[in-house]
Design a protein around this motif. Structure first.
Motif, PDB file in Angstrom:
ATOM      1  N   LYS A  99       0.835  -1.209   0.000  1.00  0.00           N
ATOM      2  CA  LYS A  99       0.000   0.000   0.000  1.00  0.00           C
ATOM      3  C   LYS A  99       0.865   1.252   0.000  1.00  0.00           C
ATOM      4  N   GLN A 100       1.941   1.221   0.767  1.00  0.00           N
ATOM      5  CA  GLN A 100       2.858   2.359   0.797  1.00  0.00           C
ATOM      6  C   GLN A 100       3.502   2.563  -0.565  1.00  0.00           C
ATOM      7  N   ARG A 101       3.923   1.465  -1.209  1.00  0.00           N
ATOM      8  CA  ARG A 101       4.522   1.571  -2.547  1.00  0.00           C
ATOM      9  C   ARG A 101       3.518   2.101  -3.549  1.00  0.00           C
ATOM     10  N   LYS A 103       0.972   4.029  -2.914  1.00  0.00           N
ATOM     11  CA  LYS A 103       0.797   5.458  -2.620  1.00  0.00           C
ATOM     12  C   LYS A 103       1.946   6.261  -3.225  1.00  0.00           C
ATOM     13  N   LEU A 104       3.184   5.763  -3.010  1.00  0.00           N
ATOM     14  CA  LEU A 104       4.342   6.450  -3.590  1.00  0.00           C
ATOM     15  C   LEU A 104       4.292   6.445  -5.105  1.00  0.00           C
ATOM     16  N   ASP A 105       3.880   5.308  -5.692  1.00  0.00           N
ATOM     17  CA  ASP A 105       3.778   5.219  -7.155  1.00  0.00           C
ATOM     18  C   ASP A 105       2.719   6.175  -7.689  1.00  0.00           C
ATOM     19  N   GLU A 107       1.760   8.977  -6.288  1.00  0.00           N
ATOM     20  CA  GLU A 107       2.333  10.312  -6.180  1.00  0.00           C
ATOM     21  C   GLU A 107       3.337  10.563  -7.297  1.00  0.00           C
ATOM     22  N   MET A 108       4.156   9.534  -7.583  1.00  0.00           N
ATOM     23  CA  MET A 108       5.163   9.677  -8.646  1.00  0.00           C
ATOM     24  C   MET A 108       4.490   9.840 -10.003  1.00  0.00           C
ATOM     25  N   ARG A 111       3.163  13.348 -10.236  1.00  0.00           N
ATOM     26  CA  ARG A 111       4.249  14.291 -10.461  1.00  0.00           C
ATOM     27  C   ARG A 111       4.753  14.205 -11.896  1.00  0.00           C
TER      28      ARG A 111
END
Length: 138
Positions: A99-101, A103-105, A107-108, A111
């Motif tokens: 889930k954290q990955r 979320k980061l993906d 966001e990436m 961006r």
């Protein structure tokens, strides 16, 4: 107690009643037969008690074996439940990490799309300036 006759059939001063006197020898034989009968009954009861005790011991042994098997099954089930709990915890940790990955993906990706949009706008502005500059050169 056994030495005395159970009944006194005679009156000591009345000799005509001596016919009703219990014969000591006959009484002794009756007591012996009664004693033999009681002993036989006691032996039969004792034999029955021994058989019943054997059956009770057999049932106790079977219950102890069943108890041992049941305890082992409980131990095995507890071990299995513990392994499943450990696997569940590992899966939850992996899920949290994924889930954290994600979320980061996300966001990436957001961006990168913004950068892509900025680059597109920059490219369009440059084409536009280039077109204006090219048109002025003509």
């Amino acid at each position: 107690m056994w030495d005395e006759p159970p009944f006194q059939w005679v009156i000591p001063w009345d000799l005509s009643l001596e016919l009703f006197t219990l014969d000591d020898a006959a009484e002794g034989m009756e007591r012996e037969k009664l004693s033999e009968g009681i002993m036989a009954a006691l032996e039969a009861l004792n034999q029955g008690d021994q058989e019943e005790a054997t059956e009770v011991r057999k049932e106790r042994d079977e219950l102890l074996q069943w108890d041992a098997k049941t305890r082992q099954r409980i131990i095995d089930l507890l071990a299995k439940a513990e392994r499943e709990q450990d696997l569940r915890l590992v899966a939850e940790e992996r899920s949290a990490a994924l889930k954290q990955r994600v979320k980061l993906d996300v966001e990436m990706v957001a961006r990168l799309r913004m950068e892509q949009d900025e680059l597109r706008h920059t490219a369009e502005r440059l084409y536009s300036k280039h077109g204006v500059a090219y048109g002025e050169c003509d």
